[in-house]
Scaffold this active site. Structure first.
Site, PDB file in Angstrom:
ATOM      1  N   PRO A 291     -11.554  -5.204 -15.795  1.00 50.24           N
ATOM      2  CA  PRO A 291     -12.482  -5.378 -14.413  1.00 50.24           C
ATOM      3  C   PRO A 291     -12.306  -6.665 -14.135  1.00 50.24           C
ATOM      4  CG  PRO A 291     -13.686  -6.022 -16.893  1.00 50.24           C
ATOM      5  CD  PRO A 291     -12.185  -5.611 -17.125  1.00 50.24           C
ATOM      6  N   GLY A 292     -12.060  -6.917 -12.951  1.00 49.66           N
ATOM      7  CA  GLY A 292     -11.955  -8.079 -11.985  1.00 49.66           C
ATOM      8  C   GLY A 292     -13.180  -8.363 -11.284  1.00 49.66           C
ATOM      9  N   CYS A 361      -7.909 -19.003  15.278  1.00 51.43           N
ATOM     10  CA  CYS A 361      -7.745 -18.559  16.625  1.00 51.43           C
ATOM     11  C   CYS A 361      -7.123 -16.977  16.747  1.00 51.43           C
ATOM     12  CB  CYS A 361      -6.620 -19.419  17.360  1.00 51.43           C
ATOM     13  SG  CYS A 361      -7.264 -20.961  17.422  1.00 51.43           S
ATOM     14  N   GLU A 362      -8.254 -16.120  16.405  1.00 55.52           N
ATOM     15  CA  GLU A 362      -7.999 -14.807  16.743  1.00 55.52           C
ATOM     16  C   GLU A 362      -9.401 -14.104  16.614  1.00 55.52           C
ATOM     17  OE1 GLU A 362      -5.228 -13.850  13.340  1.00 55.52           O
ATOM     18  OE2 GLU A 362      -6.556 -12.018  13.290  1.00 55.52           O
TER      19      GLU A 362
HETATM   20  N1  LLP Z   1      -6.339  -3.435 -12.872  1.00 54.95           N
HETATM   21  C1  LLP Z   1      -5.173  -3.474 -11.965  1.00 54.95           C
HETATM   22  C2  LLP Z   1      -4.056  -2.917 -12.542  1.00 54.95           C
HETATM   23  C3  LLP Z   1      -5.495  -3.730 -10.528  1.00 54.95           C
HETATM   24  O1  LLP Z   1      -4.582  -3.467  -9.738  1.00 54.95           O
HETATM   25  C4  LLP Z   1      -6.676  -4.309 -10.389  1.00 54.95           C
HETATM   26  C5  LLP Z   1      -7.094  -4.639  -8.988  1.00 54.95           C
HETATM   27  C6  LLP Z   1      -7.796  -4.213 -11.275  1.00 54.95           C
HETATM   28  C7  LLP Z   1      -7.555  -4.069 -12.418  1.00 54.95           C
HETATM   29  C8  LLP Z   1      -9.005  -4.780 -11.029  1.00 54.95           C
HETATM   30  O2  LLP Z   1     -10.020  -4.149 -10.361  1.00 54.95           O
HETATM   31  P1  LLP Z   1     -11.422  -4.541  -9.983  1.00 54.95           P
HETATM   32  O3  LLP Z   1     -12.120  -4.433 -11.310  1.00 54.95           O
HETATM   33  O4  LLP Z   1     -11.337  -5.763  -9.453  1.00 54.95           O
HETATM   34  O5  LLP Z   1     -11.708  -3.532  -9.001  1.00 54.95           O
HETATM   35  N2  LLP Z   1      -8.363  -7.326  -2.591  1.00 54.95           N
HETATM   36  C9  LLP Z   1      -9.041  -5.999  -2.729  1.00 54.95           C
HETATM   37  C10 LLP Z   1      -9.105  -5.388  -4.174  1.00 54.95           C
HETATM   38  C11 LLP Z   1      -7.757  -5.527  -4.560  1.00 54.95           C
HETATM   39  C12 LLP Z   1      -7.611  -4.873  -6.173  1.00 54.95           C
HETATM   40  C13 LLP Z   1      -6.209  -4.838  -6.655  1.00 54.95           C
HETATM   41  N3  LLP Z   1      -6.068  -4.491  -7.939  1.00 54.95           N
HETATM   42  C14 LLP Z   1     -10.552  -6.358  -2.366  1.00 54.95           C
HETATM   43  O6  LLP Z   1     -10.776  -7.527  -1.815  1.00 54.95           O
HETATM   44  O7  LLP Z   1     -11.204  -5.593  -2.232  1.00 54.95           O
END
Ligand code: LLP
Length: 432
Positions: A291-292, A361-362
């Protein structure tokens, strides 16, 4: 309120993690990222406790540090007994600086350069999450040269549509990530991994997407992956020790977003995995999750100061703030929704329709479209954007040479700077 670490008092003042946000803005300036340490830790514990309880055969929770990467976050993850997912030398270096044991780090990325691979091996990375055959061969050759055996997990694409926005859907067959099961490339790379010296195959990984609310996506992924594990066992005589189901659980940005009970979801996933393993005559693999967003998103808030309020009669209104797509590019990139509040005017009615825009600036520099704020909103007022802990600071840029904001961590109603505000000198530091 969108999250229970956001409250207001009777005077209509906004509090975050128990602190008056106007006081924080006065002390640290704006734009400013706030993080609620207790919330980060409790989000970690939701995962670590549920995983321990529901996966007694062994499990790991890897914080996907791309969501928010700075030294203090790695320290917190380490203290909470998490592993980490890193995707670059920059993230590895930050983790190392924070004292994070790299044995507990999983190195992702669809394109690790030769330098990345050598760097990670030299510093004792725990696992590579290997994307494709070329990468695997290179890891094997570096490991052999150094007389070590490098642990690897193979990233596979299960061919699943996670029903989220396109830029973050990663589990489909035509994804740039991983090796597809459907095309036979997964099987080829598995056979190669088992035959190579210098690498030890420890299992398989998939990540189907991000901001996923449909829990069945995780069952579908587990099913395809376990059936694959069974096929590999039958045909190659190898039984995976680790099955990593990636990250992706969605979080609430606005009132209309559903709430996901992660503990309950993990219980259901564990039951599903146990049943299927029995049917397929597999031993239970160690389950990993990554999880992120669901660790840091609701632990974050961004504070801004209003500059101009522009009314274009018969058309629309703009409220401009002192940050923008440089500290939060998510609306510009994905049209992401956010809850926007006026911290000193929480008792006023929100009747003024406007777009909240940045100072770049966009025209695409929008934080949120068609929101309602108090009609008295004016220059000098504070604005709070909620749930900005994930993919805001980590995706920030210096477009228009704007310095990145500071990050302030709040714990026990006391605030400390964990990332300094960039100065103008920082902006020109590398210029010759
Ligand atoms: N594991 C892998 C291999 C991933 O590519 C990702 C996220 C995660 C775990 C974590 O996923 P999460 O639990 O955070 O959903 N910039 C985008 C999100 C890109 C996610 C990339 N990979 C945004 O701001 O929504």
């Amino acid at each position: 309120m969108i999250c229970n670490n956001i409250t207001k008092d009777s005077r209509g003042k906004l509090y975050f993690a128990g602190m008056d946000v106007s006081d924080l803005a006065k002390s640290f300036g704006t734009p400013l990222y706030l993080f609620d340490e207790e919330r980060i830790r409790s989000n970690c514990r939701v995962y670590t406790e549920a995983m321990k309880k529901y996966f007694p055969q062994g499990s790991s929770v890897c914080y996907a540090s791309k969501a928010a990467s700075f030294a203090e976050i790695y320290r917190i993850a380490m203290q909470e007994g998490m592993c980490v997912d890193v995707v670059s030398r920059g993230e590895i270096y930050t983790a190392l600086k924070a004292g994070f044991p790299l044995k507990r780090a999983f190195f992702h990325s669809n394109n690790k350069t030769d330098e990345d691979i050598a760097f990670a091996i030299e510093r004792g990375i725990g696992y590579f999450v290997c994307d494709c055959e070329e990468e695997l061969l290179f890891i094997s050759s570096v490991a052999k040269e150094r007389n070590i055996t490098q642990k690897v997990i193979l990233r596979l694409t299960p061919g699943i549509d996670p029903h989220t926005y396109e830029a973050v859907a990663t589990g489909k067959v035509d994804s740039k990530f991983g090796s597809a099961i459907e095309t036979g490339q997964a099987f080829d790379i598995t056979r190669t991994a088992l035959s190579l010296e210098g690498v030890e195959l420890c299992g398989f990984h998939c990540h189907v997407g991000s901001q996923v609310f449909d829990s069945t996506v995780f069952f579908d992924a587990a099913k395809i992956m376990l059936e694959y594990v069974a096929r590999v066992k039958a045909e190659l005589g190898y039984e995976a020790e680790i099955l990593d189901l990636g990250g992706g659980y969605g979080v609430r940005y606005v009132e209309d977003d559903p709430f996901i009970d992660i503990g309950d979801n993990l219980r259901l996933v564990s039951e599903f995995v146990a049943d299927l393993c029995k049917k397929l005559s597999l031993k239970l693999p160690k389950i990993h999750m990554e999880p992120g967003r669901s660790i840091v998103a609701d632990a974050g808030m961004t504070l801004y100061t209003v500059g101009s309020v522009k009314r274009i009669p018969g058309y629309k209104n703009y409220v401009s703030i002192d940050g923008g797509m440089t500290d939060n590019p998510r609306f510009a990139l994905y049209g992401s929704k956010y809850t926007v509040l006026c911290p000193d005017k929480m008792n006023e009615e929100n009747t003024f329709s406007c777009d909240l825009v940045g100072r770049c600036c966009e025209s695409g520099d929008v934080i949120q479209e068609s929101i309602k704020l108090p009609a008295t909103v004016k220059r000098g007022d504070l604005i709070a954007v909620c749930t900005t802990g994930a993919y805001n600071y980590s995706m920030a840029s210096n477009y228009n040479r704007l310095p990145r904001p500071a990050i302030v961590m709040i714990r026990d109603k006391s605030a400390r700077v964990v990332v300094e505000r960039e100065s103008l000198e920082d902006i020109v530091r590398l210029d010759k």
